[in-house]
Enzyme design. Structure first.
Site, PDB file in Angstrom:
ATOM      1  N   ASN A  10      -5.301  15.926 -11.302  1.00 32.61           N
ATOM      2  CA  ASN A  10      -5.231  17.202 -10.599  1.00 32.61           C
ATOM      3  C   ASN A  10      -3.790  17.654 -10.386  1.00 32.61           C
ATOM      4  O   ASN A  10      -2.844  16.959 -10.720  1.00 32.61           O
ATOM      5  CB  ASN A  10      -6.001  17.104  -9.285  1.00 32.61           C
ATOM      6  CG  ASN A  10      -7.494  17.048  -9.550  1.00 32.61           C
ATOM      7  OD1 ASN A  10      -8.070  17.990 -10.071  1.00 32.61           O
ATOM      8  ND2 ASN A  10      -8.116  15.915  -9.248  1.00 32.61           N
ATOM      9  N   HIS A  40      14.081   0.205  -7.676  1.00 32.58           N
ATOM     10  CA  HIS A  40      15.537   0.100  -7.569  1.00 32.58           C
ATOM     11  C   HIS A  40      15.956  -1.003  -6.602  1.00 32.58           C
ATOM     12  O   HIS A  40      17.127  -1.106  -6.264  1.00 32.58           O
ATOM     13  CB  HIS A  40      16.136   1.422  -7.057  1.00 32.58           C
ATOM     14  CG  HIS A  40      16.064   2.529  -8.041  1.00 32.58           C
ATOM     15  ND1 HIS A  40      17.015   2.717  -9.009  1.00 32.58           N
ATOM     16  CD2 HIS A  40      15.151   3.521  -8.218  1.00 32.58           C
ATOM     17  CE1 HIS A  40      16.702   3.772  -9.743  1.00 32.58           C
ATOM     18  NE2 HIS A  40      15.577   4.266  -9.282  1.00 32.58           N
ATOM     19  N   THR A  87       0.845  -1.129  -2.033  1.00 33.72           N
ATOM     20  CA  THR A  87       2.015  -1.975  -2.249  1.00 33.72           C
ATOM     21  C   THR A  87       1.703  -3.227  -3.054  1.00 33.72           C
ATOM     22  O   THR A  87       2.619  -3.986  -3.373  1.00 33.72           O
ATOM     23  CB  THR A  87       2.616  -2.412  -0.903  1.00 33.72           C
ATOM     24  OG1 THR A  87       1.622  -3.135  -0.173  1.00 33.72           O
ATOM     25  CG2 THR A  87       3.092  -1.203  -0.102  1.00 33.72           C
ATOM     26  N   ARG A 102      -4.931  -1.576   2.662  1.00 36.43           N
ATOM     27  CA  ARG A 102      -5.674  -2.831   2.823  1.00 36.43           C
ATOM     28  C   ARG A 102      -7.110  -2.591   2.367  1.00 36.43           C
ATOM     29  O   ARG A 102      -7.621  -1.464   2.462  1.00 36.43           O
ATOM     30  CB  ARG A 102      -5.702  -3.265   4.272  1.00 36.43           C
ATOM     31  CG  ARG A 102      -4.329  -3.430   4.875  1.00 36.43           C
ATOM     32  CD  ARG A 102      -4.159  -4.806   5.467  1.00 36.43           C
ATOM     33  NE  ARG A 102      -2.914  -4.952   6.194  1.00 36.43           N
ATOM     34  CZ  ARG A 102      -1.763  -5.316   5.648  1.00 36.43           C
ATOM     35  NH1 ARG A 102      -1.684  -5.526   4.371  1.00 36.43           N
ATOM     36  NH2 ARG A 102      -0.686  -5.466   6.388  1.00 36.43           N
TER      37      ARG A 102
END
Length: 112
Positions: A10, A40, A87, A102
Site C-alpha cells: 500500500n 549502522h 526487533t 511481542r
C-alpha cells in the site's frame, strides 16, 4: 529484491533493499509500514551493515509497523500489528504487537 505473487504493497510504504529483501506470495503490507535491511550500529555515520530479510507467504504487516534490521525473518502467515516495532524474528503464524513487538497470539489456519 524479490516480490512474490499476489503481494499488495500500500501507499507510503518504505522498503529498504540495501541488505536484500524477499517478500513471499500473498503478503499484504499496510499503509506507512517501514522495513529496514541495514544497520549502522550506534553511530549514524558508520558504514551500513547489510542484513538480508525474508518475509514469508501470507504475512500481514499492519499500518505503520516498523520492521528493524535485526528481524531477519518473518514466518509464513504471521501478523504484525499496527504500529508494532519488530526487533527480532517472528515465528510462522505468530501475531505480534507493541513496542518492542511481542507475541500476543497465534493465527489459526483458514480452510481454503
Amino acid at each position: 529484491m524479490r516480490i512474490g505473487d499476489g503481494v499488495q504493497i500500500n501507499r507510503d510504504v518504505h522498503l529498504d533493499t540495501t541488505g536484500g529483501l524477499v517478500i513471499g506470495d500473498d503478503t499484504l503490507i499496510s499503509e506507512g509500514a517501514v522495513i529496514y535491511t541495514h544497520d549502522h550500529g550506534l553511530h549514524p555515520w558508520s558504514v551500513p551493515v547489510p542484513m538480508v530479510k525474508t518475509i514469508g507467504n501470507g504475512v500481514w504487516i499492519g499500518l505503520r509497523a516498523v520492521i528493524l534490521p535485526q528481524c531477519q525473518r518473518i514466518g509464513d502467515d504471521a501478523v504484525i500489528g499496527a504500529g508494532a516495532v519488530v526487533t527480532r524474528d517472528v515465528p510462522a503464524g505468530a501475531i505480534v504487537a507493541g513496542n518492542p513487538a511481542r507475541i500476543i497470539g497465534q493465527r489459526e489456519k483458514v480452510a481454503a
